[in-house]
Structure formats: C-alpha cells, structure tokens
Motif scaffolding. Structure first.
Motif, PDB file in Angstrom:
ATOM      1  N   THR A 164       3.230  -1.394   4.164  1.00  0.00           N
ATOM      2  CA  THR A 164       3.478  -0.029   3.691  1.00  0.00           C
ATOM      3  C   THR A 164       4.634   0.013   2.690  1.00  0.00           C
ATOM      4  OG1 THR A 164       2.625   1.113   5.648  1.00  0.00           O
ATOM      5  CG2 THR A 164       4.299   2.268   4.366  1.00  0.00           C
ATOM      6  N   VAL A 180       0.850  -1.195   0.000  1.00  0.00           N
ATOM      7  CA  VAL A 180       0.000   0.000   0.000  1.00  0.00           C
ATOM      8  C   VAL A 180       0.884   1.243   0.000  1.00  0.00           C
ATOM      9  CG1 VAL A 180      -1.790   1.289   1.226  1.00  0.00           C
ATOM     10  CG2 VAL A 180      -1.821  -1.224   1.225  1.00  0.00           C
ATOM     11  N   GLY A 219      -2.790   5.369  -0.263  1.00  0.00           N
ATOM     12  CA  GLY A 219      -3.710   4.251  -0.088  1.00  0.00           C
ATOM     13  C   GLY A 219      -3.853   3.348  -1.289  1.00  0.00           C
ATOM     14  N   THR A 260      -2.964   0.484  -3.926  1.00  0.00           N
ATOM     15  CA  THR A 260      -2.144  -0.719  -3.954  1.00  0.00           C
ATOM     16  C   THR A 260      -1.195  -0.616  -5.142  1.00  0.00           C
ATOM     17  OG1 THR A 260      -3.872  -2.083  -2.949  1.00  0.00           O
ATOM     18  CG2 THR A 260      -2.133  -3.242  -4.139  1.00  0.00           C
TER      19      THR A 260
END
Length: 249
Positions: free
Chosen positions: A160, A138, A216, A218
């Motif tokens: 992350t 993400v 946010g 992907t």
C-alpha cells in the motif's frame, strides 16, 4: 421539553467539527436523561440539582465512548476536503460518502503521456529522504476512520502506498509503519508526517500535486530524487520528485 432542546440546538448548528457535534449530542442526552428523571421543571432543575446529578463520571463515559468510536480522528480526516474542495474529486461512479475512493485532481499537477517504460506522469512531490530505489506500490486513499479501524483489525493490504491529505498524519498514525510509501497533498518535509516517515524508513513525498491517480492504481514514487532541504525552502527552489502511474506492458 422538545422546545427546550431545540432552543439549545440553534446555538450549535455551526459546530466547528464533528467531534464537537458528537460531544454536544452525547452531553445533551445525559442532561435530558437526568432532567426527565428529576421530575422537576426545567428552571428548578438548572438552578437546583443539575450540578450534582451530572457527574465527572458522566463526562469520562462520554469521552471514552467517543474515543472508542474513532471520533478523535474525524477533524483531521475532514478538514482538508472542506478547505480545498477543488482538489478532492470523487472517482467515477462514487458518491460523497465514499471518502476512501476520492482522487486528487490538482490542476497544478504536471502530467504527461505514457512513455516506453509504461510510466505516465501524474504529479510531483517534495521528497523527504532519498533512497537507493524508487518505490512501486498500489495507491490507496486513506481519508476515513472506518478504513483506519478496519486496517487496524484486518491489516493493511500489501504494497500500500497511502495517498492522504495534509492532515493525514493524525489519521494514519496507528498504521503508518505498515505502509510501503506515502504521498501527502500538503505539508513540508519538516512536517510531523515527514518526520514520522523518516523515522520509520518509509518513502514519503510531501506537498504533492497529483492529478488522476485512482484507488487501486499501481504507482511509482521517485524516491531516488534528491530530498528537499531547508536551504531549498528558504531560497524558494522547486526540488520535486515525480509520481507516475504504471501501465502494464
């Protein structure tokens, strides 16, 4: 009294960084406090008790306050947007204060349509190390001390992939090992950030050109691409890894 300090301020109106501005403000407060307590004229204070009344402990206290507040990161966090404002754009609905929701909109970034696997090309970067699998996670922008300090306390969100600017190595150093991947908009594979991510075993793309990846989203980093090496840089060869935005089927 206000006239005295307004005269001082005019010489510091163009502070080179927020760190310098913070130090100046803090030290002015110390001087103002000592001056008012002395009951002297400004001239008598400056040429009299000022050297004795402002101590080494005062400077140490100012330094500790600034470090505890995170000011040591401010210069690295802000310099890239200042020097390359066209590459940093706010996401829809955000303001200039929402540093960590800014997205890169580099006009040189290659982009493409979504393919049959749900991958939409949104940029490229120089691969630091070639891994056996691509990296999916993400995208989360890391551009403020607030985000770094929050993540130090609360933990970095799972999966992350940190999207940072070319000064991000300093800003993100305390939490670097917790990232799944890093996309950096500047530097080379031999930059400090490239070296750190290599040592931590974190997939990293340097000198990235990215357009339109939002907080946010992907994303998929082509971590399997060949790593760019010294000979490539010397020969001026473009050896890049793709960065895709992943769309759910």
């Amino acid at each position: 009294m206000s006239k005295i300090f307004s005269d001082v301020d005019k010489y510091e109106s163009e502070s080179p960084s927020s760190v310098v501005a913070a130090i100046n403000t803090a030290m002015q407060s110390v001087v103002r406090e000592r001056f008012e307590a002395s009951g002297q004229s400004w001239k008598d204070f400056v040429f009299g008790d000022s050297l004795e009344s402002i101590t080494e402990e005062d400077f140490r206290a100012v330094e500790k306050t600034l470090i505890d507040a995170g000011h040591r990161y401010d210069w690295s966090a802000a310099i890239s947007p200042q020097e390359r404002p066209d590459a940093y754009k706010p996401a829809t609905g955000t303001t200039e204060d929402d540093l960590d929701t800014f997205c890169f909109e580099d006009p040189e970034a290659p982009t493409g349509e979504t393919d049959s696997d749900g991958l939409e090309l949104r940029g490229v970067g120089d691969n630091v190390v070639s891994y056996s699998e691509d990296t999916v996670g993400v995208a989360r922008y890391v551009r403020s001390t607030t985000r770094v300090l929050n993540w130090l306390t609360e933990g970095v969100p799972e999966n992350t992939i940190a999207v940072i600017d070319d000064s991000g190595g300093t800003l993100t150093a305390p939490i670097l090992e917790r990232f799944k991947g890093v996309i950096c908009a500047g530097g080379t594979v031999r930059s400090h950030l490239g070296i750190l991510t290599r040592e931590y075993g974190i997939p990293c793309l340097m000198n990235s050109k990215v357009n339109g990846i939002m907080e946010g989203d992907t994303v998929r980093m082509e971590s399997t691409a060949r790593a760019k090496n010294t000979e490539d840089y010397q020969a001026g060869r473009e050896v890049t890894a793709n960065i895709w935005r992943v769309h759910s089927p």
